[in-house]
Design a protein around this motif. Structure first.
Motif, PDB file in Angstrom:
ATOM      1  N   VAL A  13      56.332  20.687  35.861  1.00  0.00           N
ATOM      2  CA  VAL A  13      57.719  20.541  35.437  1.00  0.00           C
ATOM      3  C   VAL A  13      58.067  19.060  35.349  1.00  0.00           C
ATOM      4  O   VAL A  13      57.766  18.300  36.270  1.00  0.00           O
ATOM      5  N   LEU A  14      58.697  18.669  34.257  1.00  0.00           N
ATOM      6  CA  LEU A  14      59.147  17.293  34.071  1.00  0.00           C
ATOM      7  C   LEU A  14      60.655  17.222  34.271  1.00  0.00           C
ATOM      8  O   LEU A  14      61.384  18.121  33.851  1.00  0.00           O
ATOM      9  N   PHE A  15      61.115  16.130  34.888  1.00  0.00           N
ATOM     10  CA  PHE A  15      62.542  15.905  35.117  1.00  0.00           C
ATOM     11  C   PHE A  15      62.995  14.650  34.390  1.00  0.00           C
ATOM     12  O   PHE A  15      62.211  13.708  34.195  1.00  0.00           O
ATOM     13  N   PRO A  16      64.264  14.601  33.987  1.00  0.00           N
ATOM     14  CA  PRO A  16      64.792  13.391  33.346  1.00  0.00           C
ATOM     15  C   PRO A  16      64.590  12.158  34.230  1.00  0.00           C
ATOM     16  O   PRO A  16      64.802  12.199  35.440  1.00  0.00           O
ATOM     17  N   GLY A  17      64.147  11.063  33.600  1.00  0.00           N
ATOM     18  CA  GLY A  17      63.948   9.810  34.311  1.00  0.00           C
ATOM     19  C   GLY A  17      62.592   9.640  34.945  1.00  0.00           C
ATOM     20  O   GLY A  17      62.251   8.550  35.411  1.00  0.00           O
ATOM     21  N   LEU A  18      61.788  10.705  34.980  1.00  0.00           N
ATOM     22  CA  LEU A  18      60.476  10.631  35.625  1.00  0.00           C
ATOM     23  C   LEU A  18      59.382  10.338  34.606  1.00  0.00           C
ATOM     24  O   LEU A  18      59.431  10.810  33.469  1.00  0.00           O
ATOM     25  N   VAL A  19      58.408   9.545  35.026  1.00  0.00           N
ATOM     26  CA  VAL A  19      57.314   9.142  34.155  1.00  0.00           C
ATOM     27  C   VAL A  19      56.231  10.213  34.132  1.00  0.00           C
ATOM     28  O   VAL A  19      55.874  10.773  35.177  1.00  0.00           O
ATOM     29  N   LEU A  20      55.702  10.509  32.950  1.00  0.00           N
ATOM     30  CA  LEU A  20      54.631  11.487  32.787  1.00  0.00           C
ATOM     31  C   LEU A  20      53.512  10.872  31.950  1.00  0.00           C
ATOM     32  O   LEU A  20      53.651  10.728  30.733  1.00  0.00           O
ATOM     33  N   PRO A  21      52.392  10.476  32.580  1.00  0.00           N
ATOM     34  CA  PRO A  21      51.229  10.028  31.811  1.00  0.00           C
ATOM     35  C   PRO A  21      50.370  11.231  31.423  1.00  0.00           C
ATOM     36  O   PRO A  21      50.259  12.193  32.178  1.00  0.00           O
ATOM     37  N   LEU A  22      49.767  11.179  30.247  1.00  0.00           N
ATOM     38  CA  LEU A  22      48.916  12.267  29.770  1.00  0.00           C
ATOM     39  C   LEU A  22      47.686  11.709  29.069  1.00  0.00           C
ATOM     40  O   LEU A  22      47.774  10.699  28.351  1.00  0.00           O
ATOM     41  N   HIS A  23      46.565  12.375  29.276  1.00  0.00           N
ATOM     42  CA  HIS A  23      45.367  12.118  28.476  1.00  0.00           C
ATOM     43  C   HIS A  23      45.291  13.238  27.444  1.00  0.00           C
ATOM     44  O   HIS A  23      45.122  14.406  27.793  1.00  0.00           O
ATOM     45  N   VAL A  24      45.444  12.902  26.185  1.00  0.00           N
ATOM     46  CA  VAL A  24      45.535  13.888  25.108  1.00  0.00           C
ATOM     47  C   VAL A  24      44.184  13.977  24.406  1.00  0.00           C
ATOM     48  O   VAL A  24      43.768  13.030  23.733  1.00  0.00           O
ATOM     49  N   PHE A  25      43.520  15.114  24.567  1.00  0.00           N
ATOM     50  CA  PHE A  25      42.191  15.252  23.966  1.00  0.00           C
ATOM     51  C   PHE A  25      42.065  16.490  23.082  1.00  0.00           C
ATOM     52  O   PHE A  25      41.207  16.540  22.207  1.00  0.00           O
ATOM     53  N   GLU A  26      42.894  17.508  23.297  1.00  0.00           N
ATOM     54  CA  GLU A  26      42.811  18.712  22.482  1.00  0.00           C
ATOM     55  C   GLU A  26      43.367  18.426  21.083  1.00  0.00           C
ATOM     56  O   GLU A  26      44.377  17.742  20.939  1.00  0.00           O
ATOM     57  N   GLN A  27      42.718  18.976  20.049  1.00  0.00           N
ATOM     58  CA  GLN A  27      43.042  18.587  18.682  1.00  0.00           C
ATOM     59  C   GLN A  27      44.509  18.833  18.322  1.00  0.00           C
ATOM     60  O   GLN A  27      45.144  18.004  17.678  1.00  0.00           O
ATOM     61  N   ARG A  28      45.053  19.963  18.734  1.00  0.00           N
ATOM     62  CA  ARG A  28      46.437  20.245  18.351  1.00  0.00           C
ATOM     63  C   ARG A  28      47.406  19.218  18.924  1.00  0.00           C
ATOM     64  O   ARG A  28      48.407  18.875  18.288  1.00  0.00           O
ATOM     65  N   TYR A  29      47.107  18.715  20.124  1.00  0.00           N
ATOM     66  CA  TYR A  29      47.999  17.716  20.715  1.00  0.00           C
ATOM     67  C   TYR A  29      47.710  16.314  20.185  1.00  0.00           C
ATOM     68  O   TYR A  29      48.589  15.459  20.176  1.00  0.00           O
ATOM     69  N   VAL A 170      58.941  16.283  45.890  1.00  0.00           N
ATOM     70  CA  VAL A 170      58.682  17.185  47.016  1.00  0.00           C
ATOM     71  C   VAL A 170      57.625  18.216  46.622  1.00  0.00           C
ATOM     72  O   VAL A 170      57.581  18.672  45.480  1.00  0.00           O
ATOM     73  N   MET A 171      56.773  18.582  47.583  1.00  0.00           N
ATOM     74  CA  MET A 171      55.722  19.568  47.322  1.00  0.00           C
ATOM     75  C   MET A 171      56.325  20.968  47.309  1.00  0.00           C
ATOM     76  O   MET A 171      56.636  21.532  48.365  1.00  0.00           O
ATOM     77  N   LEU A 172      56.520  21.495  46.122  1.00  0.00           N
ATOM     78  CA  LEU A 172      57.064  22.839  45.942  1.00  0.00           C
ATOM     79  C   LEU A 172      56.193  23.580  44.942  1.00  0.00           C
ATOM     80  O   LEU A 172      55.485  22.953  44.136  1.00  0.00           O
ATOM     81  N   ASP A 173      56.257  24.903  44.962  1.00  0.00           N
ATOM     82  CA  ASP A 173      55.530  25.639  43.938  1.00  0.00           C
ATOM     83  C   ASP A 173      56.281  25.519  42.609  1.00  0.00           C
ATOM     84  O   ASP A 173      57.433  25.077  42.560  1.00  0.00           O
ATOM     85  N   LEU A 174      55.626  25.907  41.538  1.00  0.00           N
ATOM     86  CA  LEU A 174      56.181  25.684  40.209  1.00  0.00           C
ATOM     87  C   LEU A 174      57.511  26.404  40.019  1.00  0.00           C
ATOM     88  O   LEU A 174      58.438  25.842  39.425  1.00  0.00           O
ATOM     89  N   ASP A 175      57.633  27.631  40.528  1.00  0.00           N
ATOM     90  CA  ASP A 175      58.872  28.383  40.335  1.00  0.00           C
ATOM     91  C   ASP A 175      60.055  27.701  41.008  1.00  0.00           C
ATOM     92  O   ASP A 175      61.164  27.668  40.452  1.00  0.00           O
ATOM     93  N   GLU A 176      59.844  27.151  42.200  1.00  0.00           N
ATOM     94  CA  GLU A 176      60.934  26.463  42.890  1.00  0.00           C
ATOM     95  C   GLU A 176      61.298  25.155  42.186  1.00  0.00           C
ATOM     96  O   GLU A 176      62.477  24.812  42.049  1.00  0.00           O
ATOM     97  N   ARG A 177      60.288  24.443  41.710  1.00  0.00           N
ATOM     98  CA  ARG A 177      60.553  23.206  40.973  1.00  0.00           C
ATOM     99  C   ARG A 177      61.284  23.527  39.661  1.00  0.00           C
ATOM    100  O   ARG A 177      62.206  22.823  39.256  1.00  0.00           O
ATOM    101  N   GLN A 178      60.859  24.597  39.007  1.00  0.00           N
ATOM    102  CA  GLN A 178      61.507  25.014  37.766  1.00  0.00           C
ATOM    103  C   GLN A 178      62.964  25.400  38.018  1.00  0.00           C
ATOM    104  O   GLN A 178      63.858  25.082  37.219  1.00  0.00           O
ATOM    105  N   ALA A 192      70.691  22.670  46.599  1.00  0.00           N
ATOM    106  CA  ALA A 192      69.443  23.434  46.708  1.00  0.00           C
ATOM    107  C   ALA A 192      68.348  22.606  47.373  1.00  0.00           C
ATOM    108  O   ALA A 192      67.559  23.115  48.177  1.00  0.00           O
ATOM    109  N   GLU A 193      68.291  21.315  47.047  1.00  0.00           N
ATOM    110  CA  GLU A 193      67.255  20.447  47.618  1.00  0.00           C
ATOM    111  C   GLU A 193      67.438  20.258  49.116  1.00  0.00           C
ATOM    112  O   GLU A 193      66.445  20.190  49.865  1.00  0.00           O
ATOM    113  N   LEU A 194      68.673  20.174  49.568  1.00  0.00           N
ATOM    114  CA  LEU A 194      68.917  20.012  51.001  1.00  0.00           C
ATOM    115  C   LEU A 194      68.348  21.205  51.765  1.00  0.00           C
ATOM    116  O   LEU A 194      67.693  21.041  52.808  1.00  0.00           O
ATOM    117  N   ARG A 195      68.584  22.391  51.237  1.00  0.00           N
ATOM    118  CA  ARG A 195      68.038  23.593  51.878  1.00  0.00           C
ATOM    119  C   ARG A 195      66.507  23.582  51.866  1.00  0.00           C
ATOM    120  O   ARG A 195      65.858  23.854  52.884  1.00  0.00           O
TER     121      ARG A 195
END
Length: 223
Positions: A13-29, A170-178, A192-195
């Protein structure tokens, strides 16, 4: 109003303001990056949307993707002789995925942009200090559980930015991060984050075990 946006489904999951580096190797991407590079710099965006299950999106792909994603703005692109790319992007705006368009080698979404609002400013201001304190307690518990020296990010004063940063680190599973990404506003996200932070700190102290995935500054996933 719905807008068309190229999509890059990921198992994170990506959030606004956060950096996401990617290595793009698949042809469609590779095609996606090439098409973006032909656009003016300010239009070089694609949507990062988390995959509900599996690694691929089939003909009924919209049911395999989460409904809320985040647009990523290309900041830096480095091409290689083999045609792959190393790119650095930053999250810029959340969206709701309304449907898919299958008219290119990569997925294109029909999306509706979501406002990034703080909500009740007075309550958000009251929530921000305990969220900072809970995050610091969480990091101390993580270190005590055997994670070594955790690289704790500098916590911003802006409650909206704070909510996005905490959600991404924070280390959360994907559903909680989503679920945090999909919160209607910054106030609701901080609440929600405080809890979640208090729960995770207690679990770390009791179990003395480090959950997976490890704490990270942002989502990174192969394509």
């Amino acid at each position: 109003m719905s807008h068309r946006l190229p999509l890059f489904p990921l198992g994170s999951v990506l959030f606004p303001g956060l950096v996401l580096p990617l290595h793009v190797f698949e042809q469609r991407y590779r095609d996606l990056v090439g098409d973006l590079l032909a656009l003016p710099e300010e239009e070089r965006r694609f949507g990062v949307v988390a995959i509900r299950e599996g690694r691929e999106v089939g003909a009924d792909g919209v049911t395999a993707l989460h409904e809320v994603g985040c647009a990523a703005q290309l900041q830096h692109v480095q091409g290689s002789p083999d045609g792959t790319y190393n790119v650095v992007t930053v999250g810029v705006q959340r969206f709701t995925l309304d449907g898919l368009v299958h008219d290119s080698s990569y997925l294109v979404g029909e999306v509706t942009w979501l406002p990034d609002e703080l909500g009740d400013a007075a309550e958000a201001a009251l929530l921000a200090p305990p969220v900072r304190a809970a995050f610091q307690a969480y990091v101390r518990a993580l270190t005590a559980a055997g994670a070594g020296e955790v690289d704790e990010p500098e916590l911003p004063d802006d409650p909206l930015v704070l909510g996005h940063l905490v959600a991404a680190t924070v280390m959360l599973d994907l559903d909680e991060r989503q679920a945090l990404l999909a919160e209607p506003d910054g106030r609701a996200r901080l609440r929600a984050e405080l809890r979640l932070l208090r729960r995770e700190a207690v679990l770390l102290r009791v179990l003395r075990a480090i959950p997976s995935p490890m704490l990270t500054r942002g989502p990174v996933s192969p394509n």
